[in-house]
Write a protein that holds these residues in place. Structure first.
Motif, short mmCIF file in Angstrom:
data_model
loop_
_atom_site.label_atom_id
_atom_site.label_comp_id
_atom_site.label_asym_id
_atom_site.label_seq_id
_atom_site.Cartn_x
_atom_site.Cartn_y
_atom_site.Cartn_z
N TYR A 191 0.82 -1.21 0.00
CA TYR A 191 0.00 0.00 0.00
C TYR A 191 0.86 1.27 0.00
N GLN A 192 2.09 1.17 0.51
CA GLN A 192 2.98 2.33 0.50
C GLN A 192 3.43 2.67 -0.92
N TYR A 193 3.63 1.62 -1.74
CA TYR A 193 3.98 1.84 -3.14
C TYR A 193 2.79 2.39 -3.91
N VAL A 194 1.58 1.93 -3.55
CA VAL A 194 0.37 2.49 -4.14
C VAL A 194 0.27 3.97 -3.78
N LEU A 195 0.62 4.31 -2.55
CA LEU A 195 0.61 5.71 -2.12
C LEU A 195 1.55 6.54 -2.98
N SER A 196 2.72 6.01 -3.29
CA SER A 196 3.68 6.72 -4.14
C SER A 196 3.07 7.03 -5.50
N VAL A 197 2.38 6.05 -6.08
CA VAL A 197 1.72 6.25 -7.38
C VAL A 197 0.58 7.26 -7.25
N VAL A 198 -0.19 7.16 -6.17
CA VAL A 198 -1.33 8.05 -5.95
C VAL A 198 -0.87 9.51 -5.85
N LEU A 199 0.22 9.75 -5.15
CA LEU A 199 0.73 11.12 -5.02
C LEU A 199 1.18 11.67 -6.37
N ALA A 200 1.75 10.80 -7.21
CA ALA A 200 2.15 11.24 -8.55
C ALA A 200 0.91 11.56 -9.39
N ILE A 201 -0.14 10.76 -9.26
CA ILE A 201 -1.38 11.03 -10.01
C ILE A 201 -2.02 12.33 -9.56
N PHE A 202 -1.97 12.62 -8.28
CA PHE A 202 -2.48 13.90 -7.80
C PHE A 202 -1.76 15.06 -8.48
N MET A 203 -0.43 14.91 -8.64
CA MET A 203 0.33 15.96 -9.33
C MET A 203 -0.19 16.16 -10.75
N ALA A 204 -0.38 15.04 -11.47
CA ALA A 204 -0.89 15.13 -12.84
C ALA A 204 -2.29 15.74 -12.86
N GLN A 205 -3.09 15.40 -11.86
CA GLN A 205 -4.44 15.97 -11.76
C GLN A 205 -4.39 17.48 -11.59
N TYR A 206 -3.51 17.96 -10.70
CA TYR A 206 -3.41 19.41 -10.45
C TYR A 206 -2.93 20.14 -11.71
N ILE A 207 -1.97 19.53 -12.40
CA ILE A 207 -1.45 20.17 -13.62
C ILE A 207 -2.57 20.34 -14.64
N TYR A 208 -3.37 19.30 -14.82
CA TYR A 208 -4.48 19.37 -15.77
C TYR A 208 -5.53 20.38 -15.32
N GLN A 209 -5.86 20.34 -14.02
CA GLN A 209 -6.90 21.24 -13.52
C GLN A 209 -6.51 22.71 -13.69
#
Length: 284
Positions: free
Chosen positions: A76-94
């Motif tokens: 789940y910690q590795y999933v967290l790493s991916v999730v935080l990267a996706i949040f970055m991509a989300q903010y850039i798009y938004q």
């Protein structure tokens, strides 16, 4: 650092790391809440509520599902790493490619240090590189018509040179944070190893002191036992001598003195016998 930890050290290390993980998980709960609410807040700028709510919710579901179904593993910690990267991509798009939104990934990389696992930087790094390279290519070569469909990756010119510099600098930050995660873990293990060594040394000192005390007590009991044996013979001889003397005189006054002497000698004999019995029991 010792090559092989003792059983007590392994238990203490496991307990310490479990406690640190629990505290880190608690912090991450607040971090994810802030990240999700930030996505909602950014939705007001360009009316991207579907992205803010939808992607943010999927991110939370991915993390907490992995944590719930694989709670005994670090997956789940590795999933967290991916999730935080996706949040970055989300903010850039938004924010339609606002360059400052790229910096949120550095915050994510720093947050991951709390788990003291340098490998968590790897999924974050890979996803950032793939995201930047892919979106930069789409923006510059596929959707480069200002009047057509936009990918909203960067508001500045993001050519190959910019991509390389951006990626190298990001990799340096990830590498440094990975090093600090590794350093903190090594420091924790060394500290616990030192505590374990001091604890074992203290136990050895206590065991030595206990053995010395037991040895001293045994020597003392042996001495008392021998002494009582040495005292019993002369006391018995005095009692017998008094009994013989009483049979060879008719003097009442002398008989009274002899009886007083016998009572005193008998008390001494009883005391010696009691000490002898106790010393024998203690030796056994």
């Amino acid at each position: 650092m010792k090559t092989k930890a003792s059983l007590n050290e392994q238990d203490y290390l496991h307990s310490f790391m479990s406690t640190m993980t629990q505290k880190s998980d608690t912090i991450i709960n607040y971090v994810l809440a802030v990240y999700f609410l930030l996505g909602i807040g950014l939705s007001f700028k360009y009316d991207t509520f579907e992205i803010g709510v939808g992607v943010g919710t999927l991110n939370l579901l991915a993390y907490y599902s992995a944590k719930f179904f694989m709670k005994n593993f670090k997956f789940y910690q590795y999933v967290l790493s991916v999730v935080l990267a996706i949040f970055m991509a989300q903010y850039i798009y938004q924010m339609h490619g606002m360059f400052e939104m790229h910096f949120t990934v550095f915050i994510a990389s720093t947050i991951l240090i709390i788990y003291q696992n340098w490998r968590l930087q790897i999924p974050l790094t890979l996803l950032v590189v793939l995201h930047h390279a892919g979106l930069a290519y789409l923006q510059n070569y596929i959707y480069n018509d200002a009047t057509g469909l936009q990918v909203y990756f960067s508001q500045v010119n993001f050519d190959l040179e910019t991509l390389i510099i951006h990626t190298v600098l990001a990799a340096v930050v990830f590498l440094m944070n990975g090093y600090w995660a590794y350093y903190f873990k090594e420091h924790s293990e060394n500290h616990i190893s030192k505590i374990s060594d001091e604890y074992e040394l203290e136990n050895m000192k206590l065991a030595s002191a206990k053995y010395s005390s037991m040895s001293a007590t045994k020597d003392y009991n042996d001495f008392i036992h021998r002494t009582t044996l040495d005292l019993k013979l002369p006391v018995n001889s005095v009692l017998k001598l008094i009994d013989v003397s009483k049979g060879h005189t008719d003097n009442d006054k002398l008989l009274t003195y002899l009886e007083m002497m016998r009572e005193s000698a008998k008390k001494i004999d009883d005391l010696v016998n009691d000490i002898h019995v106790k010393s024998t029991n203690n030796r056994n």
